[in-house]
Design a protein around this motif. Structure first.
Motif, PDB file in Angstrom:
ATOM      1  N   GLY A 161       0.791  -1.225   0.000  1.00  0.00           N
ATOM      2  CA  GLY A 161       0.000   0.000   0.000  1.00  0.00           C
ATOM      3  C   GLY A 161       0.821   1.271   0.000  1.00  0.00           C
ATOM      4  O   GLY A 161       0.309   2.347  -0.336  1.00  0.00           O
ATOM      5  N   ALA A 162       2.105   1.174   0.367  1.00  0.00           N
ATOM      6  CA  ALA A 162       2.942   2.371   0.485  1.00  0.00           C
ATOM      7  C   ALA A 162       3.048   3.139  -0.831  1.00  0.00           C
ATOM      8  O   ALA A 162       3.145   4.375  -0.828  1.00  0.00           O
ATOM      9  CB  ALA A 162       4.336   1.985   0.989  1.00  0.00           C
ATOM     10  N   SER A 163       3.023   2.432  -1.940  1.00  0.00           N
ATOM     11  CA  SER A 163       3.176   3.091  -3.239  1.00  0.00           C
ATOM     12  C   SER A 163       1.960   3.950  -3.596  1.00  0.00           C
ATOM     13  O   SER A 163       2.029   4.777  -4.513  1.00  0.00           O
ATOM     14  CB  SER A 163       3.405   2.042  -4.333  1.00  0.00           C
ATOM     15  N   TYR A 164       0.856   3.771  -2.889  1.00  0.00           N
ATOM     16  CA  TYR A 164      -0.362   4.539  -3.181  1.00  0.00           C
ATOM     17  C   TYR A 164      -0.488   5.790  -2.299  1.00  0.00           C
ATOM     18  O   TYR A 164      -1.444   6.555  -2.453  1.00  0.00           O
ATOM     19  CB  TYR A 164      -1.603   3.657  -2.969  1.00  0.00           C
ATOM     20  N   VAL A 165       0.448   5.996  -1.371  1.00  0.00           N
ATOM     21  CA  VAL A 165       0.380   7.137  -0.464  1.00  0.00           C
ATOM     22  C   VAL A 165       0.657   8.437  -1.221  1.00  0.00           C
ATOM     23  O   VAL A 165       1.624   8.542  -1.979  1.00  0.00           O
ATOM     24  CB  VAL A 165       1.386   6.976   0.695  1.00  0.00           C
ATOM     25  N   ARG A 166      -0.197   9.437  -0.995  1.00  0.00           N
ATOM     26  CA  ARG A 166      -0.055  10.749  -1.636  1.00  0.00           C
ATOM     27  C   ARG A 166       0.328  11.784  -0.576  1.00  0.00           C
ATOM     28  O   ARG A 166      -0.380  11.965   0.413  1.00  0.00           O
ATOM     29  CB  ARG A 166      -1.368  11.143  -2.296  1.00  0.00           C
ATOM     30  N   THR A 167       1.446  12.461  -0.805  1.00  0.00           N
ATOM     31  CA  THR A 167       1.927  13.440   0.171  1.00  0.00           C
ATOM     32  C   THR A 167       0.978  14.634   0.300  1.00  0.00           C
ATOM     33  O   THR A 167       0.912  15.258   1.368  1.00  0.00           O
ATOM     34  CB  THR A 167       3.325  13.935  -0.218  1.00  0.00           C
ATOM     35  N   ASP A 168       0.233  14.961  -0.761  1.00  0.00           N
ATOM     36  CA  ASP A 168      -0.678  16.095  -0.669  1.00  0.00           C
ATOM     37  C   ASP A 168      -1.812  15.826   0.311  1.00  0.00           C
ATOM     38  O   ASP A 168      -2.301  16.745   0.984  1.00  0.00           O
ATOM     39  CB  ASP A 168      -1.242  16.439  -2.054  1.00  0.00           C
ATOM     40  N   LEU A 169      -2.242  14.549   0.423  1.00  0.00           N
ATOM     41  CA  LEU A 169      -3.280  14.205   1.392  1.00  0.00           C
ATOM     42  C   LEU A 169      -2.771  14.321   2.823  1.00  0.00           C
ATOM     43  O   LEU A 169      -3.525  14.674   3.738  1.00  0.00           O
ATOM     44  CB  LEU A 169      -3.797  12.787   1.133  1.00  0.00           C
ATOM     45  N   LEU A 170      -1.484  14.038   3.024  1.00  0.00           N
ATOM     46  CA  LEU A 170      -0.909  14.102   4.369  1.00  0.00           C
ATOM     47  C   LEU A 170      -0.757  15.536   4.866  1.00  0.00           C
ATOM     48  O   LEU A 170      -0.609  15.768   6.063  1.00  0.00           O
ATOM     49  CB  LEU A 170       0.460  13.409   4.394  1.00  0.00           C
ATOM     50  N   GLY A 171      -0.803  16.507   3.951  1.00  0.00           N
ATOM     51  CA  GLY A 171      -0.633  17.900   4.347  1.00  0.00           C
ATOM     52  C   GLY A 171      -1.889  18.552   4.889  1.00  0.00           C
ATOM     53  O   GLY A 171      -1.825  19.665   5.430  1.00  0.00           O
ATOM     54  N   TYR A 172      -3.035  17.881   4.777  1.00  0.00           N
ATOM     55  CA  TYR A 172      -4.291  18.455   5.266  1.00  0.00           C
ATOM     56  C   TYR A 172      -4.261  18.550   6.794  1.00  0.00           C
ATOM     57  O   TYR A 172      -3.855  17.616   7.489  1.00  0.00           O
ATOM     58  CB  TYR A 172      -5.466  17.587   4.817  1.00  0.00           C
ATOM     59  N   MET A 173      -4.718  19.689   7.371  1.00  0.00           N
ATOM     60  CA  MET A 173      -4.712  19.869   8.822  1.00  0.00           C
ATOM     61  C   MET A 173      -5.958  20.619   9.286  1.00  0.00           C
ATOM     62  O   MET A 173      -6.352  21.613   8.681  1.00  0.00           O
ATOM     63  CB  MET A 173      -3.462  20.638   9.277  1.00  0.00           C
ATOM     64  N   ASN A 174      -6.571  20.108  10.341  1.00  0.00           N
ATOM     65  CA  ASN A 174      -7.698  20.756  11.014  1.00  0.00           C
ATOM     66  C   ASN A 174      -7.543  20.427  12.505  1.00  0.00           C
ATOM     67  O   ASN A 174      -7.965  19.368  12.968  1.00  0.00           O
ATOM     68  CB  ASN A 174      -9.027  20.236  10.471  1.00  0.00           C
ATOM     69  N   TRP A 175      -6.930  21.334  13.250  1.00  0.00           N
ATOM     70  CA  TRP A 175      -6.560  21.041  14.636  1.00  0.00           C
ATOM     71  C   TRP A 175      -7.777  20.792  15.517  1.00  0.00           C
ATOM     72  O   TRP A 175      -7.755  19.871  16.359  1.00  0.00           O
ATOM     73  CB  TRP A 175      -5.700  22.169  15.198  1.00  0.00           C
ATOM     74  N   ARG A 176      -8.819  21.565  15.353  1.00  0.00           N
ATOM     75  CA  ARG A 176     -10.016  21.345  16.171  1.00  0.00           C
ATOM     76  C   ARG A 176     -10.660  19.997  15.832  1.00  0.00           C
ATOM     77  O   ARG A 176     -11.111  19.275  16.724  1.00  0.00           O
ATOM     78  CB  ARG A 176     -11.023  22.477  15.961  1.00  0.00           C
ATOM     79  N   GLY A 177     -10.683  19.678  14.551  1.00  0.00           N
ATOM     80  CA  GLY A 177     -11.277  18.410  14.138  1.00  0.00           C
ATOM     81  C   GLY A 177     -10.551  17.200  14.696  1.00  0.00           C
ATOM     82  O   GLY A 177     -11.150  16.134  14.862  1.00  0.00           O
ATOM     83  N   SER A 178      -9.262  17.345  15.002  1.00  0.00           N
ATOM     84  CA  SER A 178      -8.481  16.210  15.512  1.00  0.00           C
ATOM     85  C   SER A 178      -8.934  15.784  16.906  1.00  0.00           C
ATOM     86  O   SER A 178      -8.698  14.648  17.318  1.00  0.00           O
ATOM     87  CB  SER A 178      -6.999  16.559  15.541  1.00  0.00           C
ATOM     88  N   LEU A 179      -9.602  16.677  17.649  1.00  0.00           N
ATOM     89  CA  LEU A 179     -10.038  16.344  19.008  1.00  0.00           C
ATOM     90  C   LEU A 179     -11.107  15.254  19.028  1.00  0.00           C
ATOM     91  O   LEU A 179     -11.320  14.602  20.053  1.00  0.00           O
ATOM     92  CB  LEU A 179     -10.567  17.602  19.710  1.00  0.00           C
ATOM     93  N   ILE A 180     -11.778  15.064  17.905  1.00  0.00           N
ATOM     94  CA  ILE A 180     -12.813  14.025  17.830  1.00  0.00           C
ATOM     95  C   ILE A 180     -12.228  12.654  18.139  1.00  0.00           C
ATOM     96  O   ILE A 180     -12.911  11.766  18.649  1.00  0.00           O
ATOM     97  CB  ILE A 180     -13.470  14.039  16.434  1.00  0.00           C
ATOM     98  N   ALA A 181     -10.945  12.476  17.838  1.00  0.00           N
ATOM     99  CA  ALA A 181     -10.316  11.169  17.991  1.00  0.00           C
ATOM    100  C   ALA A 181      -9.906  10.846  19.423  1.00  0.00           C
ATOM    101  O   ALA A 181      -9.473   9.721  19.694  1.00  0.00           O
ATOM    102  CB  ALA A 181      -9.085  11.083  17.087  1.00  0.00           C
ATOM    103  N   LEU A 182     -10.025  11.792  20.351  1.00  0.00           N
ATOM    104  CA  LEU A 182      -9.556  11.559  21.726  1.00  0.00           C
ATOM    105  C   LEU A 182     -10.152  10.294  22.369  1.00  0.00           C
ATOM    106  O   LEU A 182      -9.398   9.484  22.916  1.00  0.00           O
ATOM    107  CB  LEU A 182      -9.855  12.789  22.590  1.00  0.00           C
ATOM    108  N   PRO A 183     -11.470  10.076  22.346  1.00  0.00           N
ATOM    109  CA  PRO A 183     -12.008   8.868  22.984  1.00  0.00           C
ATOM    110  C   PRO A 183     -11.461   7.581  22.375  1.00  0.00           C
ATOM    111  O   PRO A 183     -11.144   6.637  23.102  1.00  0.00           O
ATOM    112  CB  PRO A 183     -13.518   9.006  22.757  1.00  0.00           C
ATOM    113  N   ILE A 184     -11.362   7.518  21.037  1.00  0.00           N
ATOM    114  CA  ILE A 184     -10.845   6.317  20.385  1.00  0.00           C
ATOM    115  C   ILE A 184      -9.381   6.101  20.747  1.00  0.00           C
ATOM    116  O   ILE A 184      -8.930   4.955  20.915  1.00  0.00           O
ATOM    117  CB  ILE A 184     -11.011   6.415  18.857  1.00  0.00           C
ATOM    118  N   CYS A 185      -8.614   7.183  20.875  1.00  0.00           N
ATOM    119  CA  CYS A 185      -7.202   7.058  21.261  1.00  0.00           C
ATOM    120  C   CYS A 185      -7.068   6.433  22.637  1.00  0.00           C
ATOM    121  O   CYS A 185      -6.149   5.649  22.887  1.00  0.00           O
ATOM    122  CB  CYS A 185      -6.520   8.422  21.232  1.00  0.00           C
TER     123      CYS A 185
END
Length: 388
Positions: A161-185
């Motif tokens: 799967g590594a060959s399908y990774v796109r660096t432009d997708l990794l650059g997306y950032m939404n700091w407030r949106g990341s808090l949604i993941a706290l319970p799952i973490c």
């Protein structure tokens, strides 16, 4: 050399307990936040859960050998602590069982197109419940092959799967949106239930147990970061948000963005191995916990009643709402793990240190300042889970 060997084995025990079905939910819940914000969330949750593990080590010195989490709570917090630990333990493990039954049922249904809608969880439970009834010896033999399949499918999935990774997708950032993941973490970094077993395995050597916890929690952290890089680099954030709304795991959206069925199949295989291994660990632990708490002998009749008491409510709940995979994991982490494995050890240590005057032996450094910061963080997670 023997001490180093035991530390390695204990570290793998911690890592194996930590890595589970929550891993499949992490990229979905962090899709709105993006790759780099999610890394910060991972690091914060890892540090907190590592710290609460050390708090459990501290409390373990105040109780009899082989004492479980409920006994620790009763020793430091009295009868209210014991009752709270009982309720939270059952809530956490029933939520996890529900999540794994739903998740595995969805995978089974995707592999058997002729299966009527909604029958996947029932078929999965019919296949695995007899193994839970048989107990740890039977499951232990099967688990060796499941763990081998887990490691191999993850390795091949990452390599292909590594060959399908796109660096432009990794650059997306939404700091407030990341808090949604706290319970799952919180769910994904949970391992503290294994600490009584770990301490016994290390012959009550707290220093080596602490080292094992540190190494054992670093392994999942590295695996999660690699997994995060792969999924968020392949699947656009919009697809992940849609998967979150549908209650799907991180592998299911791959079929919409990849034209390689081999990679998708490997992802599905990894998902199944991760869920099944976690499922067995949770359900076997729940059977033992209920048997010990009810003082029931684990004969065939009682084990059958316990299995029915575990699986029938879970199947009825998922029949009423069949898309509970992410929600059940979110509740398990944001309420179950946050209270039982986050809040409780902090309160236990505060009571032990400052009310009961227990100061001998190992203790987490930082004093009241560190405990206060940890307390504020876990209260924030609880608030976020309940109100957002």
């Amino acid at each position: 050399m023997s001490q180093q060997n035991s530390i390695l084995k204990a570290s793998l025990l911690v890592a194996g307990t930590t890595i589970g079905g929550g891993m499949l939910a992490l990229p979905v819940m962090t899709g709105l936040g993006g790759f780099f914000p999610s890394l910060l969330i991972y690091l914060i949750c890892w540090a907190f859960m590592f710290g609460t593990g050390l708090l459990f080590l501290e409390v373990s010195q105040w109780v009899d050998k082989n004492a479980n989490l409920v006994t620790m709570a009763e020793t430091t917090l009295g009868l209210p602590g014991k009752i709270a630990a009982w309720i939270l333990y059952l809530f956490l493990f029933y939520c996890l069982t529900l999540a794994y039954v739903v998740g595995c049922g969805e995978l089974v249904a995707s592999w058997i197109p002729a299966l009527p809608a909604g029958y996947g969880p029932w078929l999965f439970t019919a296949l695995v419940a007899p193994l839970v009834f048989k107990g740890a010896k039977v499951v232990g033999k099967l688990n060796v092959w499941l763990m081998l399949g887990l490691g191999l499918s993850f390795f091949l999935f990452v390599v292909l799967g590594a060959s399908y990774v796109r660096t432009d997708l990794l650059g997306y950032m939404n700091w407030r949106g990341s808090l949604i993941a706290l319970p799952i973490c919180f769910t994904s970094f949970a391992y503290q239930g294994i600490i009584p077993t770990l301490i016994e395995y290390m012959n009550h050597d707290i220093r080596r147990a602490r080292t094992s916890i540190f190494i054992g929690t670093l392994i999942p952290l590295g695996a999660y970061i690699l997994w995060q890089w792969l999924i968020l680099g392949i699947i656009p954030s919009g697809e992940l948000v849609e998967a979150m709304n549908l209650g799907q795991n991180a592998v299911q959206p791959l079929s919409q963005v990849l034209d390689n069925p081999v990679v998708y199949s490997l992802g599905n295989a990894f998902a199944l191995f991760a869920l099944v291994t976690s499922f067995f660990g949770v359900t076997l632990g729940l059977v033992d916990f209920l048997a010990d708490g009810l003082a029931w002998e684990k004969n065939s009749k009682n084990k059958l009643l316990l299995c029915c008491g575990i699986f029938i409510p879970v199947l009825l709940i998922q029949a009423y709402n069949p898309h509970l995979f992410l929600k059940a994991l979110e509740l398990a982490g944001g309420i179950g793990c946050a209270t039982l494995l986050g809040l409780m050890p902090i309160l236990m240590v505060i009571s032990g240190r400052y009310k009961q005057g227990r100061t001998a032996g190992y203790h987490l450094k930082g004093g009241a300042t560190v405990l206060t910061l940890m307390l504020l963080f876990v209260l924030f997670v609880l608030f976020w889970t309940l109100y957002y």
